[in-house]
Write an enzyme that holds these catalytic residues in place. Structure first.
Site, PDB file in Angstrom:
ATOM      1  N   ASP A 356       0.820  -1.201   0.000  1.00  0.00           N
ATOM      2  CA  ASP A 356       0.000   0.000   0.000  1.00  0.00           C
ATOM      3  C   ASP A 356       0.861   1.261   0.000  1.00  0.00           C
ATOM      4  OD1 ASP A 356      -2.704   1.294   0.458  1.00  0.00           O
ATOM      5  OD2 ASP A 356      -1.612   2.040   2.210  1.00  0.00           O
ATOM      6  N   GLU A 386       1.548  -0.092  -4.871  1.00  0.00           N
ATOM      7  CA  GLU A 386       0.564   0.912  -5.243  1.00  0.00           C
ATOM      8  C   GLU A 386       1.271   2.265  -5.278  1.00  0.00           C
ATOM      9  OE1 GLU A 386      -3.514   3.070  -3.631  1.00  0.00           O
ATOM     10  OE2 GLU A 386      -1.822   2.602  -2.320  1.00  0.00           O
TER      11      GLU A 386
END
Length: 711
Positions: A356, A386
């Site tokens: 993330d 990400e």
């Protein structure tokens, strides 16, 4: 239902005396009447098969006429050759054709001549295709994201996921991106407020034993089911920051410049960490393991300020994102995260990671962490970051900054192209080069997707979902030679796209092989793509056509919408902010033209769902009282939701079928549209060329033609 027990059929009825269309590919036969009363075929038992999927065990076909039959003759052909032993029986106004003995992936023509008692005659044929029962090869990796923000399940999520695993594996999914499995600061957290990474729902802390998704035991059972199905499971890890559960985690921490902040950074008793981390007794988490915070318990929200002696990490994007920012120059932190990564892979059983907000953490740490975990686990792990960058050169630069070829990234530049496709503004020729997936040496580091849990959020600061031409986008990523495509759980289950996506998944695993080539027929409106196939994959290769053109009644042309708002009391200004202007409160000022306190604004908006609010005097955000629908704004309030319908299309004179000549390098070969959006068979000439077709439709403008037999 298992694929091997399903048959996909494409129907084409060609009449000699009159044209009768049985649209079996779309879930039922349409009755076609003559311009004047007469003898007609009204339908068939193929209607009973949802979206034209019939079992290979189908032994009979009933044709329904509107008048009594006097005579009937039937001939059935399999790939152009006549079949013996087929039976035909008249039953009043019906004709039963039976004893087919269907075989895998063949074309069947049921040719009939029927005469009524008045002597009127119909000569026609029904054509359908049976699907191969061969198991999916699953050699083309395909990931599914298994969650979204508002997902609610009838049982523990881990149990619910395990129940769906067999279906997903059967249909061609090879890996699952699971939500963050660790304990967060509150029991209902979706997972992005991490507290104790080592507690996977095992300990009673932070308000509960289980996480939002269930207990540690339920997670392990789900992982066993996933692995037994032949799929892999990826952990969604949030390294960037930590959240504390309550005031017991407060401490006064020194800041640069000599002042102090009352920060939620004292985390000494994390029970999962106490059990599993080998150095738990040597040190605890406190402000020294963080770089900064943006909240003071005494004074409230503040600009992030570095702690004393700290420096921002060398991250590709802005280092500080939220909460307590983890210090990845701290050797203790680095050591624990490396041990955690090995533990969650080797002991818990995850096969890889989704990282993330990866551009907000140290690129040096990211590269070293991947290298360490990869070297200390038995299997070849999967890593995807990400890094939300829509500029493809920025995304390449991020990968270069990490310097580890094992890291893949989500292809946000390609997803931006899908936003333009949704709105009908994309030049389809750009799909030859848009996205990381089309960038030479980087293309195998691309993880492609249409939407995820952030891009479909109807809240401020996020983009709109790809709510139109969605199948075109999925066709593109699932047929493409490069990249790892991702299917979104919400699209598959909640948005009722399972049946169409399953067709594309089957195409990917059975036919999408060989070199990929953008074909010469590609133009501004239609993208044409060829997979040449491989000799060692039976009947592989395909011709893909996707189009943005829509002449079916709805277009993506803007619609004028008038907003009217009367604020309470006196106000100096009213503006309109929403998903259509990036929630820019200054972009669309409203006017009180009559000085009566009523503000108005007209905007042209494309079809879609648009969240919005009014902003009074620059900083007072008001929920629209006139809205018919509302959605959460992510801050405890509501956004109005405006649903804009498409304009009626006035371009009916344009062709509804787009035709493109494609060189397939497969001479004298019959092709069928596996999606069933178009019926019939296309046969290439002696040079391998043929005219392939796609509907000029936003909803059905995606066809994938596959070889079925040599003519």
């Amino acid at each position: 239902m298992k694929l091997k027990n399903k048959k996909i059929v494409a129907l084409l009825v060609i009449s000699v005396l009159l044209l009768i269309t049985i649209v079996g590919c779309k879930g039922g036969n349409k009755k076609t009447k003559l311009s004047k009363p007469g003898f007609v075929l009204e339908g068939s038992t193929l209607e009973q098969y949802n979206n034209s999927q019939v079992p290979i065990t189908m032994d009979s076909l009933m044709l329904d006429f509107n008048q009594q039959l006097a005579e009937a003759e039937v001939v059935v052909e399999e790939n152009g050759k006549g079949l013996a032993d087929v039976k035909a029986v008249k039953l009043g106004d019906k004709l039963e054709v039976s004893n087919f003995n269907l075989k895998d992936f063949k074309v069947y023509n049921v040719k009939f001549t029927a005469k009524n008692t008045s002597g009127e005659q119909i000569t026609s044929q029904v054509q359908f295709v049976t699907e191969t029962q061969a198991e999916l090869s699953k050699s083309n990796p395909t990931m599914m994201q298994t969650f979204y923000w508002s997902l609610m399940t009838p049982t523990s999520f881990w149990n619910y996921l395990a129940d769906n695993v067999p279906e997903l594996a059967e249909n061609g999914i090879t890996s699952l991106w699971l939500p963050p499995a660790n304990k967060c600061s509150e029991p209902t957290s979706v997972g992005y407020k991490p507290y104790d990474l080592w507690d996977l729902g095992e300990f009673d802390q932070a308000g509960s034993q289980a996480t939002k998704y269930g207990t540690h035991e339920e997670l392990e059972e789900a992982l066993t089911t996933i692995h037994d199905s032949g799929m892999k499971a990826y952990y969604d890890v949030v390294f960037n920051h930590r959240f504390a559960p309550d005031n017991d985690n407060l401490e006064y921490s020194p800041l640069m410049g000599g002042s102090k902040v009352h920060s939620y950074t004292n985390l000494p008793n994390m029970k999962g960490r106490e059990k599993y981390y080998s150095k738990d007794k040597e040190w605890d988490w406190n402000w020294k393991q963080f770089d900064a915070v943006d909240y003071d318990a005494d004074t409230g929200q503040m600009e992030p300020i570095l702690f004393k002696g700290k420096h921002w990490d060398e991250s590709f994007g802005k280092d500080f994102l939220m909460a307590a920012d983890v210090d990845f120059q701290n050797e203790k932190v680095i050591d624990e995260m490396k041990e955690w990564g090995t533990w969650v892979s080797e002991d818990v059983g995850f096969n890889g990671f989704r990282m993330d907000a990866s551009k907000h953490i140290s690129s040096k740490f990211t590269g070293e962490w991947i290298e360490h975990v990869q070297a200390n686990t038995q299997e070849d792990l999967f890593f995807v970051g990400e890094a939300w960058e829509t500029n493809v050169n920025r995304l390449k630069s991020y990968l270069d900054s990490v310097g580890n070829s094992d890291l893949k990234v989500f292809d946000f530049p390609l997803r931006q192209a899908f936003e333009e496709l949704r709105d009908g503004t994309l030049d389809m020729r750009e799909l030859a080069e848009r996205g990381l997936v089309n960038q030479g040496q980087y293309h195998e580091q691309a993880v492609t997707f249409v939407d995820n849990h952030d891009t479909d959020r109807k809240q401020g600061g996020y983009t709109r979902p790809v709510s139109a031409r969605t199948y075109q986008a999925y066709t593109y990523i699932l047929m493409h030679e490069h990249g790892v495509p991702t299917v979104y759980w919400k699209d598959y289950y909640t948005e009722d796209m399972k049946q169409g996506i399953n067709k594309l998944l089957t195409l990917r695993q059975k036919f999408a092989y060989g070199d990929g080539k953008v074909c010469a027929g590609t133009d501004e409106e239609t993208f044409v793509y060829l997979r040449e196939g491989k000799d060692n994959v039976w009947q592989s290769g395909l011709v893909e056509l996707i189009t943005k053109r829509d002449v079916t009644g709805e277009t993506a042309q803007p619609v004028e919408v008038e907003f009217t708002f009367e604020p309470e009391g006196n106000s100096d200004s009213v503006t309109l902010a929403g998903g259509f202007n990036g929630w820019n409160k200054e972009a669309n000022p409203m006017k009180d033209e009559n000085n009566d306190g009523i503000y108005k604004l007209s905007l042209e908006l494309p079809p879609g769902e648009w969240p919005y609010k009014y902003v009074v005097d620059g900083d007072n955000w008001i929920e629209p009282p006139e809205a018919e629908e509302y959605v959460d704004d992510g801050y405890g309030g509501k956004n109005g939701l405006l649903v804009v319908e498409g304009k009626e299309n006035d371009q009916s004179d344009k062709k509804k079928i787009i035709t493109k000549t494609v060189q397939t390098n497969k001479p004298n070969t019959a092709f069928v549209d596996y999606t069933c959006n178009l019926p019939g068979i296309i046969i290439t000439d002696s040079e391998g060329k043929a005219d392939f077709k796609v509907k000029a439709s936003a909803s059905e403008g995606w066809s994938v033609w596959v070889p079925i037999y040599k003519n």
